[in-house]
Design a protein around this motif. Structure first.
Motif: not given
Length: 295
Positions: A102-118, A170-174
């Motif tokens: 369940y680290l994936w929710p905050c990792l999803t947001i963190l990765f979105s800064l770089f992958m989706n220009q959030q 992996l789930w955050a990246l997905y």
């Protein structure tokens, strides 16, 4: 109109509740049927259930990046999580592994800064730090903490802990890749089928005891398969018609729901430090989400 929105929102809450059963149920089924065989059966039943509910979509309608790279991430995540829970040395350790996932929710947001220009505020960094601290808190138990003790804990079962951390990444990246290339379409039934096929190949190539089907094992297997199919179907309806602000907020409390349901089902009592860690992970994810909402 309001009734339709409320109904869709309720189905989304049902999906969150059903997904919260996965940690406890996967661990229980793999105890009864074996780590690899149990996982393979879970995803076989899940794939069949989702296919019966939604059918198998045509491959040609999906973006290739989503289908190939997204599919690889999805399948790898499911395999890593199921195997990590299955090879945990004990049920309390399986609960720890579930929390690492369940680290994936905050990792999803963190990765979105770089992958989706959030865009986000600086609050995202304290939020991520709080979630990670929560995982450390969960793993330290009720005793005193030191880096040496934590490292010793990880070294007791490095593969399981490593797979759990990898699963969260992996789930955050997905999630980010699916948002960018998915086009609002879902190939979950295909991805679940791919997960099952790879696990059956692993089972066939390894040395395993025969699968011993019992009434409790079959019952739990059918439940987790049906729960997965229902959750995905409910979530699709909810995100299209429901109150997304409410659903997003509640979804970040999934670690709490998951821990509560898993501890009840597996008949274990987490210590106070474990619940403190769960609260930190949840609050950290909410802070990260809020940091992006403010923009």
């Amino acid at each position: 109109m309001k009734h339709a929105v409320n109904t869709a929102t309720l189905t989304g809450l049902v999906a969150i509740l059903l997904w919260s059963t996965s940690v406890g149920m996967i661990r229980s089924v793999t105890e009864l049927l074996g780590t690899t065989a149990g996982a393979a059966l879970i995803y076989s039943v899940s794939a069949i259930c989702v296919a019966l509910v939604k059918g198998f979509p045509r491959i040609g309608k999906f973006n290739r990046i989503y289908l190939l790279i997204g599919g690889a991430l999805f399948v790898s995540y499911e395999i890593c999580l199921a195997l990590a829970l299955g090879i945990a040395h004990s049920r309390p350790q399986a609960l720890e592994i579930g929390m690492i996932n369940y680290l994936w929710p905050c990792l999803t947001i963190l990765f979105s800064l770089f992958m989706n220009q959030q865009k986000s505020t600086w609050w995202i960094w304290p939020g991520f730090a709080l979630s990670f601290t929560g995982i450390v808190w969960v793993m330290k138990g009720d005793g005193h903490w030191s880096p040496a003790l934590m490292w010793q804990n990880i070294c007791e079962n490095p593969v399981a802990y490593g797979l759990a951390f990898l699963a969260a990444i992996l789930w955050a990246l997905y999630c980010n890749l699916a948002r960018r290339y998915g086009g609002g379409k879902s190939a979950v039934s295909l991805f679940l089928l791919g997960t099952a096929v790879l696990l059956w190949i692993k089972y066939a190539l390894g040395s395993h005891e025969p699968i011993n089907f019992t009434l409790p094992a079959v019952g739990q297997l059918l439940f987790i398969g049906a729960a997965t199919a229902t959750a995905y179907s409910c979530w699709d309806s909810a995100i299209q018609k429901g109150n997304m602000t409410l659903l997003a907020t509640v979804s970040y409390f999934t670690p709490i729901f998951s821990t509560l349901l898993a501890s009840l089902w597996l008949q274990i009592t987490p210590g106070f430090a474990f619940w403190q860690g769960v609260a930190m992970v949840t609050l950290g994810s909410l802070v990260c989400w809020r940091a992006t909402r403010e923009r």
